[in-house]
Design a protein around this motif. Structure first.
Motif, PDB file in Angstrom:
ATOM      1  N   LEU A 170       0.825  -1.213   0.000  1.00 36.33           N
ATOM      2  CA  LEU A 170       0.000   0.000   0.000  1.00 36.33           C
ATOM      3  C   LEU A 170       0.856   1.259   0.000  1.00 36.33           C
ATOM      4  O   LEU A 170       0.476   2.270  -0.594  1.00 36.33           O
ATOM      5  N   MET A 171       2.013   1.206   0.651  1.00 39.53           N
ATOM      6  CA  MET A 171       2.897   2.375   0.683  1.00 39.53           C
ATOM      7  C   MET A 171       3.461   2.696  -0.694  1.00 39.53           C
ATOM      8  O   MET A 171       3.785   3.847  -0.987  1.00 39.53           O
ATOM      9  N   GLN A 172       3.580   1.686  -1.552  1.00 43.88           N
ATOM     10  CA  GLN A 172       4.100   1.908  -2.906  1.00 43.88           C
ATOM     11  C   GLN A 172       3.140   2.755  -3.752  1.00 43.88           C
ATOM     12  O   GLN A 172       3.561   3.439  -4.673  1.00 43.88           O
ATOM     13  N   PHE A 173       1.839   2.689  -3.437  1.00 40.28           N
ATOM     14  CA  PHE A 173       0.833   3.434  -4.207  1.00 40.28           C
ATOM     15  C   PHE A 173       0.578   4.784  -3.550  1.00 40.28           C
ATOM     16  O   PHE A 173      -0.542   5.102  -3.167  1.00 40.28           O
ATOM     17  N   ASN A 174       1.634   5.573  -3.405  1.00 36.46           N
ATOM     18  CA  ASN A 174       1.483   6.878  -2.766  1.00 36.46           C
ATOM     19  C   ASN A 174       1.217   7.944  -3.820  1.00 36.46           C
ATOM     20  O   ASN A 174       1.510   7.760  -4.993  1.00 36.46           O
ATOM     21  N   LYS A 190       3.502  12.771   0.430  1.00 38.68           N
ATOM     22  CA  LYS A 190       2.625  11.876  -0.332  1.00 38.68           C
ATOM     23  C   LYS A 190       1.762  11.044   0.604  1.00 38.68           C
ATOM     24  O   LYS A 190       2.244  10.540   1.619  1.00 38.68           O
ATOM     25  N   ASP A 198      -0.227   7.761   1.561  1.00 35.59           N
ATOM     26  CA  ASP A 198      -0.291   6.331   1.267  1.00 35.59           C
ATOM     27  C   ASP A 198      -1.206   5.694   2.301  1.00 35.59           C
ATOM     28  O   ASP A 198      -1.520   6.301   3.318  1.00 35.59           O
ATOM     29  N   HIS A 238      10.130  -0.862   2.494  1.00 36.35           N
ATOM     30  CA  HIS A 238      10.051   0.248   1.540  1.00 36.35           C
ATOM     31  C   HIS A 238      11.445   0.808   1.261  1.00 36.35           C
ATOM     32  O   HIS A 238      11.789   1.110   0.114  1.00 36.35           O
ATOM     33  N   ASN A 276       8.116   8.521   8.217  1.00 39.86           N
ATOM     34  CA  ASN A 276       6.874   7.774   8.025  1.00 39.86           C
ATOM     35  C   ASN A 276       6.606   6.854   9.209  1.00 39.86           C
ATOM     36  O   ASN A 276       5.471   6.722   9.669  1.00 39.86           O
ATOM     37  N   LYS A 324      -4.458  13.738   5.337  1.00 40.44           N
ATOM     38  CA  LYS A 324      -4.114  12.312   5.339  1.00 40.44           C
ATOM     39  C   LYS A 324      -4.876  11.590   6.447  1.00 40.44           C
ATOM     40  O   LYS A 324      -5.422  10.505   6.230  1.00 40.44           O
TER      41      LYS A 324
END
Length: 194
Positions: A22-26, A37, A39, A68, A85, A165
């Motif tokens: 899920l963190m990759q789709f920020n 960003k 996420d 990550h 993060n 966020k």
């Protein structure tokens, strides 16, 4: 190793892996500095604190940020973004745990999410001022952000970003809780440490 301990470890590892994905789709927000960003990697950590306790939630945050960093690297050479993060996640999930653990209702969850959002927004504004922005500029060999530029960055960038966020994470968590309430209670009863 007893089966409950093994089950806890497997669930934590799975939630950490999901959080990493899920963190990759920020994505950035309009009118906010693009290095900030959103996420959804905090949501598995919220599930972890609700079902397994605070250590599990912190472990999910740690797994997510370590993976990550290994997958994406860091422009500074030091994982400043991942440390920030990780800190953001802890500031968000711990109030959720303490308030939800006390009330164990949807209203308790909402109160925890609001407290987590405020904690994250205020905490990260202060920590960016004192720690993370100076770290970024130091490791990137940039001049420090000072004066009006610093105030704009903090109060028109970092603070509203974390509030937005938090609101997004709150909405998603409430929807997820409505769907998964029975599972959460079942796991909590079986696996939450005394």
């Amino acid at each position: 190793m007893n089966s409950n301990k093994l089950r806890r470890m497997v669930i934590i590892a799975m939630l950490g892996s999901v959080a990493t994905v899920l963190m990759q789709f920020n994505f950035p927000l309009p009118a906010i500095p693009p290095f900030l960003k959103v996420d959804f990697g905090e949501i598995p950590a919220v599930l972890a604190v609700m079902t397994l306790g605070p250590v599990a939630g912190i472990t999910v945050e740690l797994i997510k940020n370590l993976l990550h960093w290994f997958l994406s690297g860091s422009p500074t050479g030091v994982p400043v973004g991942e440390i920030a993060n990780f800190t953001t996640g802890i500031l968000f999930i711990l109030p959720i745990y303490y308030i939800f653990n006390k009330f164990r209702t949807a209203k308790g969850l909402i109160a925890g999410l609001i407290a987590g959002t405020v904690s994250m927004a205020v905490g990260m504004t202060l920590l960016n001022y004192a720690v993370f922005l100076p770290m970024y500029t130091y490791f990137l060999n940039m001049p420090p952000v000072t004066g009006d530029a610093l105030h704009v960055m903090l109060f028109y960038g970092i603070l509203p970003f974390n509030l937005i966020k938090g609101a997004i994470l709150m909405a998603l968590t409430i929807l997820l809780f409505a769907r998964m309430k029975t599972w959460i209670e079942k796991q909590r009863t079986k696996l939450m440490p005394e």
